[in-house]
Design an enzyme around this catalytic site. Structure first.
Site, PDB file in Angstrom:
ATOM      1  N   HIS A 153     -10.148   9.392 -40.002  1.00 21.60           N
ATOM      2  CA  HIS A 153     -10.865   9.747 -38.754  1.00 21.60           C
ATOM      3  C   HIS A 153      -9.919   9.739 -37.552  1.00 21.60           C
ATOM      4  CE1 HIS A 153     -14.594   8.782 -41.063  1.00 21.60           C
ATOM      5  NE2 HIS A 153     -13.838   7.800 -41.534  1.00 21.60           N
ATOM      6  N   SER A 274       9.069  24.970 -19.980  1.00 20.27           N
ATOM      7  CA  SER A 274       8.073  25.575 -19.107  1.00 20.27           C
ATOM      8  C   SER A 274       8.782  26.154 -17.905  1.00 20.27           C
ATOM      9  CB  SER A 274       7.066  24.519 -18.660  1.00 20.27           C
ATOM     10  OG  SER A 274       6.421  24.938 -17.485  1.00 20.27           O
ATOM     11  N   LYS A 280       8.899  19.603 -19.304  1.00 15.77           N
ATOM     12  CA  LYS A 280       8.187  19.935 -20.541  1.00 15.77           C
ATOM     13  C   LYS A 280       9.083  20.467 -21.649  1.00 15.77           C
ATOM     14  CE  LYS A 280       4.060  20.930 -20.880  1.00 15.77           C
ATOM     15  NZ  LYS A 280       2.857  21.752 -21.003  1.00 15.77           N
ATOM     16  N   GLU A 287       2.929  25.227 -32.926  1.00 20.02           N
ATOM     17  CA  GLU A 287       1.650  25.838 -32.513  1.00 20.02           C
ATOM     18  C   GLU A 287       1.485  27.224 -33.128  1.00 20.02           C
ATOM     19  OE1 GLU A 287       0.735  24.760 -28.071  1.00 20.02           O
ATOM     20  OE2 GLU A 287       2.892  24.850 -28.360  1.00 20.02           O
TER      21      GLU A 287
END
Ligand code: ARG
Length: 460
Positions: A153, A274, A280, A287
């Site tokens: 979980h 970024s 970043k 992704e």
């Protein structure tokens, strides 16, 4: 090619909707190989003369050389790679070129070409997965005893080792490889010679063309031979399942690379920055692997829906079989390469993983197990005592093994200081020696088997 029957040519719309050359030109190598096997057989069987067969074979070699250097010309009027090659052959060697299409049809031709292409794609997937497994095994070996929290979980459940976690993906890849191997075994029968749908009256030798193209033998039913696309679906479904596995791992990298986790530093080479937030480092490759899995599943769905309800034998709908397979193969190869590099080159921050394992009461089960083993308490009762101990520790902001013994004894007097040895995360993983468990010795054993299976050198 069918001018004899027609008074008018196709409209612009018809030419455009009919053309598969923009994508099936990717089959040119397979198309030449299948034509070479076919003409060699026609010559050997005396269906065309040896001289004509030799002229056609030489002509095909010339066209292959031209495709290699100049690419395949995209002429919509010629519809597809089969007619493009045939038309170039006629230009090159004259009317004798017309003998090549004896005892075959584009229906068995395209099925054969496509099978050859998919067979290579299966082999490539297998090789990509083997490289992925090697990367997993190397890192698992390195981290056989590195502690991290295992989750259910997405809640810290019990400590595991990073090596064990990585080897879970090795097992998934193993099943993926076996699916691709199954698909290959089932695929390897040659449709060439099924002709349009019913076979042919010419004395062809289907065993010879099948052998020439590396198939086990010819397909047994000509209707099935030209209308079967199971091989493409087998590939796509195995690719979809493989992509799902890669996307689960990609998701873990995205999560682990986020600041609250901070469990992994992704290689710069697989990240982007970024344009406005200088701090970043985005896990774009992971992704995109996660995203690509959706497209690969979509490709499998697309072809299933295309094939659903098609009557025997060939229908033009089946021309749409190729784009989803080509797309999925490209995406899968990239996804495998990206995840292989990510596994091989990431820096795992084992200090932070261990701290997370120590913070999450992940050894609560070990306290319960100790009460059962050392004090003979039934597990349900032990579970209750442990729950009370965790509640106490939490209210004081302490780890389980930092709670003073007196306080534990107030919960249950059967607890003594022997318990603390069981409550460390290292003791917890070391205890899980059951077959397939997370104990470092078990992980190392499985790594050694995997090295063997992959033909990797074993660690000294
Ligand atoms: N371009 C077609 C395809 O890719 C080749 C087979 C055409 N056969 C036919 N009977 N029109 O499926």
């Amino acid at each position: 090619m069918w001018g004899g029957r027609f008074a008018a040519g196709p409209s612009a719309i018809m030419r455009e909707i009919n053309a598969s050359i923009p994508f099936d030109k990717a089959l040119w190598r397979q198309d030449i190989a299948a034509s070479q096997a076919h003409v060699a057989m026609l010559g050997a069987q005396g269906i065309v003369s040896a001289k004509d067969a030799a002229a056609i074979a030489a002509g095909l070699n010339g066209i292959a050389a031209r495709y290699e250097t100049e690419g395949v010309p995209e002429e919509w009027d010629l519809e597809d790679i089969h007619m493009t090659t045939e038309s170039l052959l006629a230009e090159a060697i004259g009317p004798v070129a017309g003998r090549l299409h004896t005892a075959r049809s584009r229906n068995d031709q395209v099925a054969t070409d496509f099978k050859l292409w998919v067979r290579d794609a299966l082999d490539q997937a297998n090789a990509g997965l083997a490289a992925f497994q090697r990367a997993l095994v190397m890192r698992a070996d390195e981290h056989a005893a590195s502690i991290m929290p295992g989750f259910t979980h997405l809640q810290a459940a019990q400590p595991v080792t990073l090596g064990h976690h990585l080897m879970a993906y090795y097992e998934m890849a193993r099943r993926d490889r076996s699916r691709f191997a199954d698909a290959r075994a089932r695929l390897n029968q040659c449709p060439l010679g099924s002709a349009a749908l019913a076979g042919t009256g010419f004395p062809i030798d289907r065993a010879a063309t099948a052998a020439g193209l590396g198939f086990e033998g010819p397909t047994a039913n000509s209707l099935d031979g030209v209308s079967d696309r199971d091989f493409a679906l087998d590939y796509l479904m195995a690719a979809a399942q493989c992509a799902l596995h890669l996307s689960r791992l990609a998701e873990e990298f995205v999560l682990w690379a986020s600041q609250p986790f901070g469990w992994v530093r992704l290689p710069d080479a697989l990240s982007t920055g970024s344009s406005i937030m200088p701090q970043k480092k985005n896990p774009d490759a992971a992704e995109l692997v996660r995203g690509h899995s959706g497209r690969i599943v979509g490709c499998a769905t697309a072809l299933m829906v295309t094939m659903k309800g098609l009557p025997l034998a060939y229908s033009k709908d089946m021309q749409d079989d190729k784009p989803p397979v080509f797309e999925a193969a490209g995406l899968l190869a990239l996804s495998l390469a990206a995840m292989t590099a990510m596994v091989a080159e990431s820096e795992f921050r084992t200090d932070r993983m261990r701290a997370a394992a120590e913070a999450g009461y992940a050894t609560a089960t070990d306290l319960a197990d100790w009460l059962v083993r050392a004090r003979g308490i039934p597990f349900r009762e032990a579970h209750h005592i442990t729950g009370a101990s965790v509640k106490l520790a939490e209210s004081r902001g302490l780890a389980l093994d930092q709670v003073p013994l007196g306080d534990l004894q107030a919960i249950d007097p059967r607890i003594d200081d022997e318990v603390f040895a069981a409550l460390s995360v290292d003791a917890s993983v070391a205890a899980r020696t059951s077959y397939g468990g997370t104990a470092p010795d078990q992980v190392r054993r499985r790594v050694a088997e995997a090295r063997d299976a992959l033909g990797m050198e074993s660690q000294g």
